[in-house]
Design a protein around this motif. Structure first.
Motif, mmCIF file in Angstrom:
data_model
loop_
_atom_site.group_PDB
_atom_site.id
_atom_site.type_symbol
_atom_site.label_atom_id
_atom_site.label_comp_id
_atom_site.label_asym_id
_atom_site.label_seq_id
_atom_site.Cartn_x
_atom_site.Cartn_y
_atom_site.Cartn_z
ATOM 1 N N GLN A 19 0.832 -1.208 0.000
ATOM 2 C CA GLN A 19 0.000 0.000 0.000
ATOM 3 C C GLN A 19 0.864 1.253 0.000
ATOM 4 O O GLN A 19 0.535 2.259 -0.638
ATOM 5 C CB GLN A 19 -0.939 -0.012 1.210
ATOM 6 C CG GLN A 19 -1.982 -1.122 1.180
ATOM 7 C CD GLN A 19 -2.807 -1.130 -0.094
ATOM 8 O OE1 GLN A 19 -3.398 -0.114 -0.466
ATOM 9 N NE2 GLN A 19 -2.829 -2.261 -0.783
ATOM 10 N N CYS A 55 0.895 4.378 -2.683
ATOM 11 C CA CYS A 55 0.879 5.805 -2.330
ATOM 12 C C CYS A 55 1.980 6.550 -3.085
ATOM 13 O O CYS A 55 1.773 7.679 -3.551
ATOM 14 C CB CYS A 55 1.094 5.993 -0.827
ATOM 15 S SG CYS A 55 -0.284 5.534 0.249
ATOM 16 N N GLN A 112 1.368 7.893 -6.765
ATOM 17 C CA GLN A 112 0.270 8.827 -7.020
ATOM 18 C C GLN A 112 0.540 10.150 -6.326
ATOM 19 O O GLN A 112 1.495 10.281 -5.552
ATOM 20 C CB GLN A 112 -1.047 8.238 -6.520
ATOM 21 C CG GLN A 112 -1.087 7.997 -5.016
ATOM 22 C CD GLN A 112 -2.299 7.196 -4.562
ATOM 23 O OE1 GLN A 112 -2.805 6.361 -5.291
ATOM 24 N NE2 GLN A 112 -2.756 7.453 -3.352
ATOM 25 N N GLY A 126 -0.073 13.323 -3.712
ATOM 26 C CA GLY A 126 -0.405 13.351 -2.293
ATOM 27 C C GLY A 126 0.256 12.245 -1.497
ATOM 28 O O GLY A 126 -0.327 11.739 -0.521
ATOM 29 N N THR A 127 1.492 11.880 -1.870
ATOM 30 C CA THR A 127 2.154 10.725 -1.260
ATOM 31 C C THR A 127 2.310 10.874 0.246
ATOM 32 O O THR A 127 2.034 9.940 1.005
ATOM 33 C CB THR A 127 3.534 10.497 -1.897
ATOM 34 O OG1 THR A 127 3.365 10.262 -3.297
ATOM 35 C CG2 THR A 127 4.229 9.302 -1.279
ATOM 36 N N ASP A 142 0.681 12.576 2.602
ATOM 37 C CA ASP A 142 -0.559 12.406 3.357
ATOM 38 C C ASP A 142 -1.062 10.969 3.275
ATOM 39 O O ASP A 142 -1.602 10.428 4.254
ATOM 40 C CB ASP A 142 -1.626 13.364 2.836
ATOM 41 C CG ASP A 142 -1.323 14.822 3.168
ATOM 42 O OD1 ASP A 142 -0.545 15.060 4.114
ATOM 43 O OD2 ASP A 142 -1.846 15.706 2.470
ATOM 44 N N CYS A 143 -0.891 10.344 2.118
ATOM 45 C CA CYS A 143 -1.341 8.968 1.924
ATOM 46 C C CYS A 143 -0.580 8.016 2.855
ATOM 47 O O CYS A 143 -1.181 7.186 3.545
ATOM 48 C CB CYS A 143 -1.149 8.570 0.462
ATOM 49 S SG CYS A 143 -1.737 6.921 0.026
ATOM 50 N N ASN A 190 -1.266 8.642 6.593
ATOM 51 C CA ASN A 190 -2.559 8.088 6.992
ATOM 52 C C ASN A 190 -2.435 6.599 7.304
ATOM 53 O O ASN A 190 -3.018 6.107 8.283
ATOM 54 C CB ASN A 190 -3.589 8.302 5.883
ATOM 55 C CG ASN A 190 -4.969 7.791 6.250
ATOM 56 O OD1 ASN A 190 -5.595 8.266 7.190
ATOM 57 N ND2 ASN A 190 -5.445 6.802 5.508
ATOM 58 N N TYR A 228 8.630 12.821 -0.771
ATOM 59 C CA TYR A 228 7.172 12.785 -0.702
ATOM 60 C C TYR A 228 6.598 14.194 -0.775
ATOM 61 O O TYR A 228 5.496 14.399 -1.259
ATOM 62 C CB TYR A 228 6.722 12.129 0.604
ATOM 63 C CG TYR A 228 6.841 10.618 0.642
ATOM 64 C CD1 TYR A 228 7.341 9.880 -0.429
ATOM 65 C CD2 TYR A 228 6.446 9.925 1.780
ATOM 66 C CE1 TYR A 228 7.439 8.502 -0.366
ATOM 67 C CE2 TYR A 228 6.531 8.534 1.855
ATOM 68 C CZ TYR A 228 7.028 7.832 0.782
ATOM 69 O OH TYR A 228 7.128 6.470 0.844
#
Length: 432
Positions: free
Chosen positions: A210, A214, A217, A219-220, A222-223, A226, A286
């Protein structure tokens, strides 16, 4: 489908400006470096499929990681060319189950794309394959974890981090009430946090898989944050060793909070330029100019990988003799944790330290030459998936670095890691 973000040139230009670099550089397509890495492959593999790349894609992907993702550049300063050793490595051999393998066999069996041996700080052997060159920037994968743990040591020496006994929440108070509450920096660095993390590289639903999605794509940061913030506690901190790129990512984030700098900028200021590295490098970002990934993403030349190994071999001293790591830091980094799952019949002293591995020949290995007793002892191994390696042995004054594209991300320790331990021990005997 080949993917390449149209925003990367802008992001990379921002990262160069942010870090305030002043050295001469050359436009290398979408990034400015000195010198430009070669080869410059035209078609890059899709980062969404990184864990499923074929051998050709791994070669191209690993030497173009700095182009496949947004990145922050760390600039080199004045450097001195590496000298050549009087005694060079011509061959070395090891045995498994009665079969003898020479150095040439090893290079093929390990899918080696680059290898460098420094004895007494001088080049005893250098090898490139797959078209790689002295200017190629190869991605470190989890070798970058060992670089980050070293930067943590430098931050402690500078007083930017008080102690490894500090709690993670002292630097990231928003993690109070999460599974990370109560975890110390030492536990984070030794991967004994007790926070659940699935590192399975073959499971597309694992936490690590996962994380890679992230990274492919927008917004790495924050992804990934999270994912890491919402992890659950599996057992009390300090009891069990469990390898965690999520925890390593958090360690890098803590370091950036403590220093107020990205990993790339801090590396450049404290180590890359003072240690006399010869080429620019790039760290996977990131948030360019602000946050670089602590779990991996360090890209540098083969010789500069080795120069970093030499810094560790010198116990954290720069070439001018200045000590920038705390006293005894390197010894502490190789004081392997005795937490459950780190200690095993193969490695009764423990397997893992300050994001360095104990990859000595397993003491219960049979039908191997060199024998466990006759192999290299007390080495520090920085290891990354698919066979990225920096090995440092201070007793033999020996540094070996290796780039590989193993067919499996993490083969069993009875396969490629064992053969690396055998070959490196054989090399040490040849150069002793």
């Amino acid at each position: 489908m080949k993917r390449r973000s149209p925003f990367k040139p802008l992001l990379l230009s921002f990262s160069l400006f942010f870090c305030g670099y002043a050295t001469a550089a050359t436009d290398c397509g979408s990034i400015t470096l000195s010198p430009c890495p070669t080869p410059f492959d035209q078609h890059l593999p899709d980062t969404h499929d990184m864990l499923n790349w074929n051998q050709k894609d791994r070669v191209v992907g690993f030497r173009n990681d700095y182009r496949n993702y947004a990145g922050d550049v760390f600039r080199h300063g004045p450097s001195t060319p590496l000298a050549h050793a009087d005694k060079t490595l011509v061959d070395a051999r090891y045995q498994i189950n009665g079969n003898t393998y020479h150095l040439a066999d090893y290079l093929k069996r390990e899918n080696v794309a680059g290898m460098l041996v420094l004895k007494n700080g001088k080049v005893a052997y250098k090898y490139f394959a797959e078209g790689n060159t002295d200017s190629t920037l190869w991605t470190s994968r989890s070798v970058g974890k060992s670089v980050v743990s070293t930067l943590v040591g430098i931050a402690i020496k500078q007083g930017k981090i008080h102690s490894l006994d500090d709690k993670v929440t002292a630097y990231e108070p928003d993690l109070k009430g999460t599974a990370w509450d109560g975890v110390t920096l030492k536990q984070l660095m030794q991967h004994t946090s007790g926070v659940a993390w699935n590192e399975d590289y073959t499971n597309p639903k694992s936490d690590f898989a996962q994380l890679t999605q992230c990274e492919a794509q927008a917004g790495t940061y924050d992804c990934v944050r999270n994912i890491v913030t919402h992890l659950k506690r599996a057992h009390p901190a300090g009891e069990q060793w469990s390898y965690s790129s999520g925890g390593a990512w958090l360690l890098g984030d803590v370091l950036e909070h403590a220093t107020g700098m990205s990993l790339a900028a801090y590396l450049q200021q404290t180590l890359w330029q003072p240690n006399g590295m010869a080429s620019d490098g790039v760290w996977h970002a990131y948030q360019p100019g602000k946050h670089d990934v602590g779990a991996h993403g360090f890209n540098a030349t083969l010789e500069d990988w080795a120069r970093f190994g030499e810094f560790i071999l010198r116990d954290g001293r720069l070439p001018n003799g200045k000590q920038i790591l705390p006293a005894n830091w390197v010894n502490d980094a190789a004081n392997w944790t005795k937490a459950q799952h780190s200690v095993s019949p193969a490695h009764p002293d423990g397997l893992y330290g300050y994001q360095w591995w104990n990859n000595a020949i397993p003491v219960n290995a049979q039908h191997v030459v060199p024998s466990p007793a006759g192999g290299l002892q007390h080495s520090l191994w920085a290891l990354g998936i698919y066979g990225q390696i920096i090995m440092v042995n201070r007793a033999e004054n020996l540094v070996i670095v290796q780039w590989s594209t193993w067919p499996q991300a993490e083969p069993s320790f009875s396969a490629q890691p064992l053969e690396a331990a055998l070959m490196y021990s054989a090399i040490a005997q040849q150069l002793h």
